[in-house]
Structure formats: structure tokens, C-alpha cells
Write a protein that holds these residues in place. Structure first.
Motif, PDB file in Angstrom:
ATOM      1  N   ARG A  96      46.257  32.786  43.134  1.00  0.00           N
ATOM      2  CA  ARG A  96      45.107  33.512  42.594  1.00  0.00           C
ATOM      3  C   ARG A  96      43.933  33.464  43.588  1.00  0.00           C
ATOM      4  O   ARG A  96      43.220  34.471  43.752  1.00  0.00           O
ATOM      5  CB  ARG A  96      44.686  32.912  41.249  1.00  0.00           C
ATOM      6  CG  ARG A  96      45.651  33.222  40.105  1.00  0.00           C
ATOM      7  CD  ARG A  96      45.088  32.698  38.782  1.00  0.00           C
ATOM      8  NE  ARG A  96      46.034  32.850  37.692  1.00  0.00           N
ATOM      9  CZ  ARG A  96      46.212  34.001  37.017  1.00  0.00           C
ATOM     10  NH1 ARG A  96      45.534  35.083  37.352  1.00  0.00           N
ATOM     11  NH2 ARG A  96      47.075  34.048  36.012  1.00  0.00           N
ATOM     12  N   PHE A 100      42.286  36.948  44.916  1.00  0.00           N
ATOM     13  CA  PHE A 100      40.976  37.300  44.345  1.00  0.00           C
ATOM     14  C   PHE A 100      40.113  38.162  45.270  1.00  0.00           C
ATOM     15  O   PHE A 100      39.559  39.190  44.838  1.00  0.00           O
ATOM     16  CB  PHE A 100      40.230  36.027  43.944  1.00  0.00           C
ATOM     17  CG  PHE A 100      38.888  36.296  43.345  1.00  0.00           C
ATOM     18  CD1 PHE A 100      38.748  36.816  42.067  1.00  0.00           C
ATOM     19  CD2 PHE A 100      37.725  36.079  44.087  1.00  0.00           C
ATOM     20  CE1 PHE A 100      37.502  37.070  41.523  1.00  0.00           C
ATOM     21  CE2 PHE A 100      36.474  36.340  43.558  1.00  0.00           C
ATOM     22  CZ  PHE A 100      36.360  36.825  42.266  1.00  0.00           C
ATOM     23  N   PRO A 103      40.809  43.700  47.393  1.00  0.00           N
ATOM     24  CA  PRO A 103      40.473  44.751  46.423  1.00  0.00           C
ATOM     25  C   PRO A 103      41.616  45.722  46.136  1.00  0.00           C
ATOM     26  O   PRO A 103      41.494  46.558  45.233  1.00  0.00           O
ATOM     27  CB  PRO A 103      39.306  45.474  47.104  1.00  0.00           C
ATOM     28  CG  PRO A 103      39.575  45.317  48.565  1.00  0.00           C
ATOM     29  CD  PRO A 103      40.239  43.991  48.733  1.00  0.00           C
ATOM     30  N   ASP A 104      42.747  45.633  46.824  1.00  0.00           N
ATOM     31  CA  ASP A 104      43.749  46.693  46.647  1.00  0.00           C
ATOM     32  C   ASP A 104      44.539  46.522  45.341  1.00  0.00           C
ATOM     33  O   ASP A 104      44.498  45.478  44.695  1.00  0.00           O
ATOM     34  CB  ASP A 104      44.686  46.760  47.857  1.00  0.00           C
ATOM     35  CG  ASP A 104      45.534  45.502  48.015  1.00  0.00           C
ATOM     36  OD1 ASP A 104      45.611  44.695  47.073  1.00  0.00           O
ATOM     37  OD2 ASP A 104      46.135  45.320  49.097  1.00  0.00           O
ATOM     38  N   ASP A 105      45.269  47.566  44.976  1.00  0.00           N
ATOM     39  CA  ASP A 105      45.996  47.592  43.699  1.00  0.00           C
ATOM     40  C   ASP A 105      47.145  46.582  43.677  1.00  0.00           C
ATOM     41  O   ASP A 105      47.483  46.041  42.624  1.00  0.00           O
ATOM     42  CB  ASP A 105      46.550  49.000  43.456  1.00  0.00           C
ATOM     43  CG  ASP A 105      45.452  50.000  43.183  1.00  0.00           C
ATOM     44  OD1 ASP A 105      44.338  49.550  42.828  1.00  0.00           O
ATOM     45  OD2 ASP A 105      45.704  51.211  43.328  1.00  0.00           O
ATOM     46  N   ARG A 108      45.926  43.417  42.405  1.00  0.00           N
ATOM     47  CA  ARG A 108      45.699  43.424  40.961  1.00  0.00           C
ATOM     48  C   ARG A 108      47.049  43.362  40.208  1.00  0.00           C
ATOM     49  O   ARG A 108      47.159  42.725  39.155  1.00  0.00           O
ATOM     50  CB  ARG A 108      44.957  44.691  40.551  1.00  0.00           C
ATOM     51  CG  ARG A 108      43.597  44.923  41.211  1.00  0.00           C
ATOM     52  CD  ARG A 108      42.526  43.917  40.741  1.00  0.00           C
ATOM     53  NE  ARG A 108      42.620  42.625  41.323  1.00  0.00           N
ATOM     54  CZ  ARG A 108      42.256  42.340  42.600  1.00  0.00           C
ATOM     55  NH1 ARG A 108      41.811  43.263  43.412  1.00  0.00           N
ATOM     56  NH2 ARG A 108      42.345  41.112  43.050  1.00  0.00           N
ATOM     57  N   GLU A 111      48.259  39.819  40.238  1.00  0.00           N
ATOM     58  CA  GLU A 111      47.508  39.029  39.258  1.00  0.00           C
ATOM     59  C   GLU A 111      48.038  39.293  37.851  1.00  0.00           C
ATOM     60  O   GLU A 111      48.124  38.366  37.023  1.00  0.00           O
ATOM     61  CB  GLU A 111      46.025  39.369  39.346  1.00  0.00           C
ATOM     62  CG  GLU A 111      45.335  38.809  40.581  1.00  0.00           C
ATOM     63  CD  GLU A 111      43.876  39.202  40.659  1.00  0.00           C
ATOM     64  OE1 GLU A 111      43.134  38.471  41.346  1.00  0.00           O
ATOM     65  OE2 GLU A 111      43.493  40.223  40.045  1.00  0.00           O
ATOM     66  N   ALA A 112      48.389  40.556  37.589  1.00  0.00           N
ATOM     67  CA  ALA A 112      48.940  40.875  36.270  1.00  0.00           C
ATOM     68  C   ALA A 112      50.272  40.159  36.042  1.00  0.00           C
ATOM     69  O   ALA A 112      50.570  39.697  34.936  1.00  0.00           O
ATOM     70  CB  ALA A 112      49.116  42.394  36.143  1.00  0.00           C
ATOM     71  N   ASP A 115      49.426  36.704  35.207  1.00  0.00           N
ATOM     72  CA  ASP A 115      48.871  36.611  33.855  1.00  0.00           C
ATOM     73  C   ASP A 115      49.957  36.701  32.790  1.00  0.00           C
ATOM     74  O   ASP A 115      49.822  36.130  31.696  1.00  0.00           O
ATOM     75  CB  ASP A 115      47.864  37.744  33.631  1.00  0.00           C
ATOM     76  CG  ASP A 115      46.589  37.553  34.443  1.00  0.00           C
ATOM     77  OD1 ASP A 115      46.324  36.391  34.845  1.00  0.00           O
ATOM     78  OD2 ASP A 115      45.878  38.541  34.683  1.00  0.00           O
TER      79      ASP A 115
END
Length: 643
Positions: A96, A100, A103-105, A108, A111-112, A115
Motif C-alpha cells: 500500500r 499510494f 496516480p494511475d489506474d 487503484r 489497492e482494490a 481491499d
């Protein structure tokens, strides 16, 4: 110069350790036996209590159980799961931190994925098996999970491998898989009954460093592995259902390949088939706060099993139990070197008692005291009695038995002795002491001579239940031992008969009397005892007749012509008349009769006073502690009273 270095002696028992005190041990055994214990149970009791500062089996057993309880009280078995969870959290947190600032997809999306990880540790580890880590630290932590699981699974079954494999390379993993594959093949052939001698030798050449136990053949290899594998199974059995499920799922991640877990499962199955007698179903309850890994848990279970085996060995409750069966190596591992020393001393004491002809097996298989042990007990009892006699102001005579006639025995010369020297014994002593003929006063031995006529002695002892319940049982036996030893060693020309009387009377030897157990039986058949005493006296018409009676109750039984005992309480005139008639028969033989009256029964006092007047005998009323001194003193005075 040659240097010398001194240290603890480690090669077996300490050669400077003082030997076991057999005399003290025999005295302890004798005390137990005289109180009614069998020699077998008396020996067990002696070993349980210990002797002469040596810790007994009870203390060692208590230490075993304390250690066993401490293992369960201090530990719990979820250490591997906790460590995996810690490494997993560490990997996810590091990933993580790496994602963090990006900024790219893709960041994200990753991270999903993190999660959405399932809450269970095993499921999350499995989910991340194909995850492409961006963070090098995260990848390292995750790889540590795989290495940890592999090492723990191996450590469960191969003791010490975890410490030897702190870092595991790809080559190490390949070598482990080859070893497991070869091992399973070897054990499969062994299970099929094939000769594995050559295959075992080749296996040890290739993989011997995995086995510090250094087994010499396939059977020894199976023994070592099966004990550890069974401990691993018991470790799993001791966990919760959820913990077992988590670990089973995590096993597929060991070294990043499910093949290792599959090979270990095959190994467990082979070992269980080869050694079904191991405990594969047991479990234990751990309630502490110190987590243990799988390997440590298996070691804890192995320790518990070893402690249980030690407790059974120390209990000595199985048929044919001997302290030589005790696993001293296991005892030292669990309780330390001092416990091993104590156990060796106890085993040596047991061995000496058996090997030095102090205990022997009777024809019925029971253990009994030998004549040698009885002589030692008699010597101890007589020493105590003579000490009591001297304390009362009486002086023991060193002379025995008809005036001026040698008894055949000798003794060391003491100041004031006038007996002739025994020249052969004196010269032998000098040669043994000096190697030559340098004569000293300590070498001199004199012949014992008889001063009085030989005696035929009947000691009649009451064995009714009142003797037991009033605490007179052991003093009675000690008295008989002392008198028997005195006559057999100092007055060998005298003939002693031991007669016990309860409902019936019987003649016994000193071994039977020493081991005699108290039985609840009503009746004091003094009539039958005096009949047997008279029979003994008539067999020795040339000896002076002496009858000594120890009793705590008036006669309440007599012998009928058909051999049955007629009992009645209180005593009947017929019983008293039959007893008095036998007293008269002894009196006509010139018998010196002494009755040792124990207790304060007025009916007994009246009866014994009457028969003493009738027979020209006497009554002595000692307490229990003074009984032995009274009997021995009376015997000695009876010998001196008439030429």
C-alpha cells in the motif's frame, strides 16, 4: 611440563560417589515388613520415599507432572498462524505504501484487490499467490511466509530442520523434495516387506544430514520419524477446527509449491501404517499466552509424551517393573542431570538389594527377605535391645552357654577376658593386617566358652487382633528378631522355637514371623501355644526348658481333641482349666516360665499371677518400647540362674 585439567565426570556414574547404604535400606525394609507390608510393597515404598538424601520416585514423579502442567499452562499452538498473519500484514502494508503515491489506474486497481482480500489468513495468502508485487519489501515478506510454512511443516516431522534452514534457496527446496521422494519410496518398500538394507544405506549417504539421530537401519529411521509425526498429528488434534482448516489450506503454499505438503502427507500415512501403536489420536489442552510454531508445538507434544512415559516408568506399577527400565536419557532431558543421578542411585540400590542376596523370589513368585537380610534386621533389633538393657543398668555377658566348654565360636579379645587365645584366628588376622607375622593386640581372638547348661527356649507371641490395634505388633516382632539373633549368634547351642497364637497356634520360622500380617481374628489360644512349646521342650530333654510368653489378653480359646478351637469371650472355666493343665505339664518338666503382660487388663493380670505362682515362674509388665529389653534380659538371667 604436563598440564592437568579437572572437570565434571561425565562418562557414566560418578566413581567417587558414596555407595548406597544397604544397612539403612534393609532397616527401612524391615520396618515396613514388620508393620505388615509385603517385601515387594516395602521395596516400592522405600524407592518411592528415597533414602540417605537421595530423591525418591515420588519426588521425581511430582517434578515430571509439574513440568507437564507448566508446558500446557505457558503455551498455545497458534504461533505459526500468528507469524503468517504478521508477515501478511507487513507485506500488504508495504505494498500500500508503494501504491499510494502512484496516480494511475493500475495502482487503484491493485489497492482494490488488497481491499477485497478475504479476512481469513489462509484465504488471503492463497489469494495473493499469483499477485504481482510492486514493492520489493512486500514481495520479500510474502516469500517469507512461504519459506516459514515450509520450514514449519518440515520441523514438525524432522526435528531441528527449522534452525538449520533459516534461509532456503531454490536448490534447498529441490533437495528437500528429492529427499522426501526417496524417503517415501524407501518406506513404501519397507512396508511391502522388501529388503531395504542397500536402499537405506544409499539413502543415508545422500540425505544423512537431515537425520541427526543417525539411525542404523530402516526400523530405527521409522521409529524416530513415527514418534515425531505422531506428535505433529497430536499438535493438530489439539488445535481448534478453524486453526486446523487454516493450516491445511496454508500447507499448499509451503515453499510456493503444493508438492511439499503432498509428500509430507504421504509420509505421515506410511508412518502411521508402519507404527500404528504410536498415539495418533491424542490431544492436549494448551492455555498459556506464549505462542508456539508448528515445529515447537510438535516438540511440546513430544515432551508431553516423554513425560507421560517417564511418569509411568517412575510409578513402577506394571508387572515386572524394575528401575533399570527407566529411560535415564529422557529423565535428564526433562528434569536435568541431578534427576539422573538420583535415579541411578535408586536403581543401584534396588540392584544391590536383589544381587547381594537380600531379596529373593519365593516359589509363588512373591518377593521375600532372605536369611541374610533377616540376620541384618536381627542384628539391628538386638543392638537396640542391648542398648536399652545397658541403659537400665544391666550388663551383657560375653559368655555363652556349660562351663568351660568351647562353643566353636571366637571373638576379639577385650580387656578382662580370661578365655584361651584362638591361635589360628589370631595368626590369620596378623597376616591379613600386615602381610607378615607382626602381632598386635587387635589381632587377638579368644574362644567363646559355655558357662551354663544349654537351653531349649520357646517364645510364644500373641498374634490376636488386639496386638495390632493397640500398637504392639511391631515391638513383638522386633523382640522375636532380637532374641532369635542373640541365640543364633551368641548361644548357638540353645534351641529356639517361635510359636504364634491367635485362634490357633503354630510354629513359624523367623522369616514368617517378620512378614506376618495382622489379621482380624478373635481368640487367644494360649493352651495350644503351650502344647507346641511343650512338644519342643520334650525334643531336647538334655536342655534346660525355658518358656517365654508375650500376650495382652487372657486365654479365650482352647484346642479340642479333634483339632478345632473352642472360642468364647469372656473366657470359660473349661478354657482356663485346659490352659492351666498345660502350665502344670510344663512345670513338671522343670520349665522356667515367664509371662510378659502387655496392657492393663485386670482379668489378664489375675490369670498370669495365678499361673506364675503355680509354675514357680514370674510376670513382667513392660511397656511396648521396653518389651525387647525385658525378654532378652529375662532370657539371659534364666541362663545364669541355674548351673
Amino acid at each position: 611440563m604436563t598440564g592437568y585439567r579437572y572437570g565434571r565426570y561425565v562418562d557414566g556414574p560418578d566413581p567417587l560417589e558414596p555407595p548406597a547404604d544397604l544397612r539403612s535400606a534393609v532397616d527401612e525394609l524391615g520396618r515396613e515388613v514388620m508393620e505388615g507390608a509385603s517385601p515387594e510393597s516395602a521395596l516400592r515404598e522405600l524407592l518411592r520415599r528415597g533414602v540417605d538424601g537421595t530423591t525418591g520416585l515420588d519426588d521425581l514423579t511430582a517434578r515430571v507432572w509439574r513440568k507437564r502442567a507448566a508446558i500446557q499452562r505457558r503455551h498455545r499452538l497458534d504461533g505459526t498462524l500468528q507469524e503468517v498473519r504478521r508477515l501478511l500484514d507487513e507485506a500488504v502494508a508495504a505494498e500500500r505504501r508503494e501504491l499510494f503515491p502512484d496516480p494511475d489506474d493500475d495502482a487503484r486497481f491493485r489497492e482494490a484487490v488488497l481491499d477485497a482480500l478475504p479476512p481469513g489468513t489462509a484465504a488471503a495468502v492463497t489469494e495473493l499467490a499469483s499477485y504481482d508485487w510492486r514493492s520489493a519489501q512486500a514481495r520479500e515478506s510474502y516469500e517469507k511466509i512461504r519459506g516459514l510454512l515450509g520450514r514449519e511443516l518440515l520441523d514438525q516431522r524432522f526435528q531441528g530442520l527449522k534452525q538449520a534452514m533459516e534461509t532456503v534457496t531454490t536448490e534447498d527446496v529441490d533437495r528437500i523434495r528429492r529427499m522426501l521422494d526417496d524417503l517415501n519410496g524407501l518406506l513404501a518398500d519397507h512396508a511391502a516387506g522388501r529388503d531395504t538394507t542397500e536402499r537405506f544405506a544409499g539413502f543415508m549417504r545422500r540425505h544423512g544430514d537431515f537425520f541427526p539421530e543417525n539411525p542404523r537401519n530402516t526400523d530405527e529411521l521409522v521409529d524416530a520419524l513415527a514418534a515425531r509425526s505422531a506428535a505433529a498429528r497430536r499438535t493438530m488434534n489439539s488445535m481448534t477446527e478453524e486453526q486446523r482448516r487454516e493450516l491445511a489450506e496454508l500447507g499448499s503454499q509451503a515453499f510456493g509449491d503444493p508438492e511439499t505438503a503432498r509428500q509430507l502427507s504421504t509420509l505421515d500415512g506410511l508412518l502411521q501404517g508402519l507404527r500404528p501403536g504410536e498415539d495418533w489420536t491424542g490431544s492436549a489442552r494448551f492455555r498459556g499466552d506464549r505462542p508456539l510454531g508448528l515445529g515447537e508445538g510438535a516438540q511440546a507434544m513430544a515432551d508431553l509424551a516423554e513425560l507421560d512415559a517417564l511418569a509411568e516408568q517412575l510409578a513402577q506399577s506394571y508387572p515386572g517393573a524394575r528401575l533399570e527400565d527407566l529411560d535415564l536419557g529422557a529423565l535428564v532431558r526433562q528434569l536435568g542431570p541431578a534427576a539422573g543421578v538420583d535415579a541411578r542411585r535408586l536403581a543401584e540400590l534396588e540392584r544391590l538389594l536383589r544381587n547381594q542376596n537380600l531379596l529373593e523370589r519365593a516359589p509363588d513368585g512373591t518377593l521375600q527377605l532372605t536369611p541374610k537380610a533377616l540376620r541384618r534386621l536381627g542384628e539391628t533389633a538386638l543392638r537396640g535391645v542391648l542398648d536399652s538393657v545397658r541403659a537400665r543398668g544391666n550388663r551383657d555377658s560375653a559368655r555363652a552357654g556349660a562351663a568351660g566348654e568351647p562353643t566353636g565360636a571366637t571373638r576379639p579379645w577385650a580387656f578382662g577376658d580370661t578365655e584361651p587365645w584362638n591361635v589360628p584366628r589370631t595368626l590369620t588376622n596378623a597376616v591379613l593386617r600386615t602381610g607378615g607375622l607382626g602381632l598386635d593386640v587387635v589381632d587377638v581372638e579368644v574362644d567363646e566358652t559355655e558357662q551354663r547348661a544349654r537351653a531349649a527356649v520357646a517364645l510364644c507371641v500373641d498374634t490376636s487382633w488386639s496386638m495390632v490395634q493397640d500398637g504392639r505388633w511391631v515391638p513383638m516382632k522386633r523382640t522375636a528378631l532380637a532374641l532369635h539373633h542373640l541365640i543364633s549368634t551368641r548361644f548357638r547351642g540353645d534351641a529356639l522355637d517361635l510359636v504364634t497364637f491367635g485362634r490357633h497356634a503354630r510354629t513359624v520360622d523367623i522369616g514368617e514371623l517378620t512378614a506376618l500380617e495382622g489379621v482380624w481374628e478373635q481368640g487367644t489360644n494360649l493352651h495350644h501355644a503351650l502344647l507346641l512349646a511343650g512338644r519342643h521342650l520334650r525334643r531336647h530333654p538334655d536342655a534346660r526348658p525355658v518358656v517365654l510368653v508375650v500376650t495382652d489378653g487372657e486365654p479365650t480359646a482352647h484346642l479340642e481333641a479333634d483339632g478345632t478351637a473352642d472360642f468364647s469371650y469372656p473366657s470359660t472355666p473349661r478354657t482356663l482349666a485346659r490352659t492351666v493343665a498345660e502350665v502344670d505339664a510344663l512345670s513338671r518338666l522343670g520349665t522356667a516360665l515367664t509371662v510378659f503382660k502387655l496392657g492393663d487388663d485386670p482379668r489378664l493380670a489375675a490369670f498370669v499371677d495365678m499361673i506364675a505362682r503355680r509354675a514357680g515362674g514370674k510376670v513382667v509388665s513392660p511397656d511396648e518400647d521396653g518389651l525387647g529389653a525385658a525378654v532378652v534380659s529375662d532370657y539371659l538371667s534364666s541362663r545364669r540362674s541355674r548351673r
